[in-house]
Design a protein around this motif. Structure first.
Motif, short mmCIF file in Angstrom:
data_model
loop_
_atom_site.label_atom_id
_atom_site.label_comp_id
_atom_site.label_asym_id
_atom_site.label_seq_id
_atom_site.Cartn_x
_atom_site.Cartn_y
_atom_site.Cartn_z
N VAL A 96 0.87 -1.11 -0.11
CA VAL A 96 -0.12 -0.03 -0.05
C VAL A 96 0.77 1.25 0.02
CG1 VAL A 96 -1.87 1.05 1.30
CG2 VAL A 96 -1.65 -1.26 1.46
N ALA A 97 2.01 1.28 0.80
CA ALA A 97 2.71 2.36 1.05
C ALA A 97 3.48 2.73 -0.51
CB ALA A 97 3.78 2.06 1.96
N ARG A 98 3.68 1.56 -1.00
CA ARG A 98 4.28 1.70 -2.49
C ARG A 98 3.43 2.48 -3.20
NH1 ARG A 98 6.69 -3.43 -6.38
NH2 ARG A 98 8.32 -2.07 -7.14
N ALA A 99 2.26 2.05 -3.53
CA ALA A 99 1.26 2.68 -4.37
C ALA A 99 1.03 4.07 -4.01
CB ALA A 99 -0.13 1.94 -4.10
N ALA A 100 1.12 4.61 -2.75
CA ALA A 100 0.86 5.91 -2.05
C ALA A 100 2.17 6.76 -2.42
CB ALA A 100 0.73 5.86 -0.75
N ALA A 101 3.51 6.02 -2.47
CA ALA A 101 4.48 6.83 -2.60
C ALA A 101 4.63 6.99 -4.20
CB ALA A 101 5.57 6.03 -2.18
N ALA A 102 4.46 6.18 -4.91
CA ALA A 102 4.46 6.55 -6.44
C ALA A 102 3.21 7.63 -6.84
CB ALA A 102 3.91 5.30 -7.18
N ARG A 103 2.01 7.71 -6.16
CA ARG A 103 1.15 8.72 -6.31
C ARG A 103 1.73 10.05 -5.95
NH1 ARG A 103 -0.96 10.48 -10.35
NH2 ARG A 103 -2.77 11.76 -10.23
N ALA A 104 2.17 9.93 -4.77
CA ALA A 104 2.66 11.22 -3.95
C ALA A 104 3.80 12.02 -4.96
CB ALA A 104 3.22 10.90 -2.62
N ASP A 105 4.68 10.89 -5.26
CA ASP A 105 5.96 11.31 -6.18
C ASP A 105 5.38 12.13 -7.34
OD1 ASP A 105 8.60 11.80 -6.75
OD2 ASP A 105 8.52 9.97 -7.95
N ALA A 106 4.39 11.46 -8.22
CA ALA A 106 3.74 11.84 -9.42
C ALA A 106 3.24 13.24 -9.16
CB ALA A 106 2.71 11.10 -9.83
N LEU A 107 2.80 13.39 -7.90
CA LEU A 107 2.01 14.83 -7.66
C LEU A 107 2.96 15.94 -7.04
CD1 LEU A 107 -1.36 13.37 -6.38
CD2 LEU A 107 -0.96 14.35 -8.60
N GLY A 108 4.06 15.72 -6.70
CA GLY A 108 4.98 16.42 -6.09
C GLY A 108 4.52 16.75 -4.50
N LEU A 109 4.21 15.60 -3.90
CA LEU A 109 3.79 15.69 -2.68
C LEU A 109 4.82 15.01 -1.70
CD1 LEU A 109 1.75 16.63 -0.50
CD2 LEU A 109 0.50 14.51 -1.00
N PRO A 110 5.43 15.82 -0.78
CA PRO A 110 6.49 15.06 -0.03
C PRO A 110 5.78 14.00 0.97
CG PRO A 110 6.60 17.42 0.15
CD PRO A 110 5.28 17.22 -0.48
N PHE A 111 6.35 12.67 0.99
CA PHE A 111 5.72 11.58 1.74
C PHE A 111 6.91 11.07 2.67
CE2 PHE A 111 4.30 6.84 1.53
CZ PHE A 111 3.91 7.01 2.50
N LEU A 112 6.61 11.24 3.84
CA LEU A 112 7.23 10.53 5.07
C LEU A 112 6.85 9.20 5.44
CD1 LEU A 112 9.95 10.22 6.77
CD2 LEU A 112 8.84 11.73 8.43
N CYS A 113 7.27 8.13 5.03
CA CYS A 113 6.62 6.76 5.31
C CYS A 113 6.99 6.18 6.67
CB CYS A 113 7.12 5.71 4.17
SG CYS A 113 6.35 4.05 4.45
N SER A 114 6.03 6.07 7.58
CA SER A 114 6.16 5.70 8.83
C SER A 114 6.94 4.19 9.12
CB SER A 114 5.02 5.70 9.90
OG SER A 114 4.50 7.20 9.63
N SER A 115 6.27 3.24 8.42
CA SER A 115 6.32 1.69 9.00
C SER A 115 6.39 0.75 7.91
CB SER A 115 4.82 1.39 9.49
OG SER A 115 4.85 2.13 10.83
N ALA A 116 6.11 1.10 6.48
CA ALA A 116 6.45 0.00 5.66
C ALA A 116 7.85 0.01 5.06
CB ALA A 116 5.67 0.39 4.21
#
Length: 369
Positions: A96-116
């Motif tokens: 799930v985090a992988r899908a979120a990271a890909a989308r966040a990166d595409a949108l230019g949104l910084p993402f700090l992943c906590s647990s994955a």
């Protein structure tokens, strides 16, 4: 269904600095992990605001339930980006985090992943994504070293199909093979727990690792193995950490003890960690897991970044290599690690622990790395 946000978390008057939080809060997500992650996130937000917020503006959390669904997580990232969050935080499930990271990166949104922990959290290296949890290859090699040190050379794994489980099995095999170890995979799509026991009885494996979901089929597998006299000498292990949460003991009782797993805590918490542990225990009405500390540390890092950069996403995304923050489990800095395409805290403290058969609520530290 969207999870209701924390009180006041979706103001539209521009007075707050908002962080989007991705958390598994309903099945088939790991609800216990999600509850602990959210508790840590919320506690840290409260403390940031009690200390004056972000340059006088309140920090607010906009929470979305991923339910362990990658498509749902990606849709939540789109929504949170439209809502104007300054950054994205959270998530427990690696796929799930992988899908979120890909989308966040595409949108230019910084993402700090906590647990994955999946090494390949993004397909390509990115400046926008950072991670607190250790990469799977690092933690699972430490687990493999623990197995070798305990005398286990023939390892069986009960596995389900998943990028995460397949990656774990490969890490174990690659690390154990040069040291005389073998890993035999048993496909739980084709085996019942009873049939798994028959396979194990005909093998010379001394350890069975659970590379499967919780509670199904992990709980019935443990019950079946524990009750099979032919397997009295086999050690059950769970590198992914299933026994960390109280629901494991609720489901299995004494059968759930003496099952070594990975957790990301130091042997002794410092002053900050001890204070946060007390506050988390009160909030959760139970002992906090390492996942709750990961949630707290996530907001601690983001608050420091936002104080320096405001809510500017581009500046925030470019700030990971300059971060240096005291977290609950040590000093947090991010760097580039070979094979990992995101900014990585290298490394959080890692332990192999199990639940004490004499006192299932107590953890025994078996190995550190």
């Amino acid at each position: 269904m969207n999870t209701p946000p924390s009180p006041g978390a979706e103001r539209t008057d521009g007075s707050s600095v908002r962080i989007g939080a991705l958390v598994p809060l309903t099945r088939p997500g790991w609800v216990g992990a999600g509850r602990h992650l959210l508790a840590g996130l919320e506690l840290a937000v409260r403390e940031v605001n009690e200390a004056g917020g972000i340059a006088g503006r309140p920090l607010e959390l906009v929470v979305r339930d991923t339910a362990a669904d990658p498509r749902r997580a990606a849709a939540a990232v789109d929504e949170l980006a439209r809502l104007g969050v300054a950054a994205l935080a959270g998530e427990y499930h690696s796929v799930v985090a992988r899908a979120a990271a890909a989308r966040a990166d595409a949108l230019g949104l910084p993402f700090l992943c906590s647990s994955a922990v999946l090494d390949a959290l993004t397909e390509q290296p990115t400046e926008r994504v950072a991670r607190l949890a250790p990469a799977q290859s690092h933690g699972w090699r430490i687990y493999a070293d623990f197995l070798l040190g305990a005398g286990h050379r023939r390892i069986a794994v009960a596995a389900e199909p998943s990028v995460y489980w397949a990656s774990g099995a490969r890490i174990l095999r690659d690390h154990l093979a040069p040291r005389g170890g073998t890993v035999t995979e048993l496909d739980m799509r084709a085996l019942t727990p009873s049939a798994l026991c028959d396979e194990l009885a005909g093998d010379r494996a001394t350890a069975l690792l659970l590379l499967v979901g919780h509670p199904e089929p992990a709980v019935p597998i443990v019950r079946s193995v524990r009750r099979d006299r032919r397997l009295a000498g086999i050690v059950i292990g769970a590198p992914a950490g299933q026994p960390e949460f109280a629901e494991w003991t609720t489901a299995l009782g004494d059968d759930g003890t003496a099952i070594p797993f990975l957790r990301y805590l130091p042997e002794r918490l410092g002053q900050l960690g001890a204070r946060v542990e007390t506050a988390l225990r009160e909030r959760l009405a139970e002992a906090p897991s390492f996942v709750a500390f990961e949630g707290y540390d996530t907001v601690t890092v983001l608050a420091e970044v936002l104080r320096s950069n405001g809510a500017d996403r581009t500046r925030t995304a470019g700030s990971w290599p300059r971060v240096e923050v005291e977290g609950t489990r040590g000093r947090i800095r991010f760097s580039r690690v070979p094979g990992v395409g995101v900014w990585q805290w290298a490394w959080p403290p890692i332990q192999v622990v199990d639940r004490d058969p004499a006192e299932p609520g107590r953890f025994r530290v078996l190995h550190t790395g």
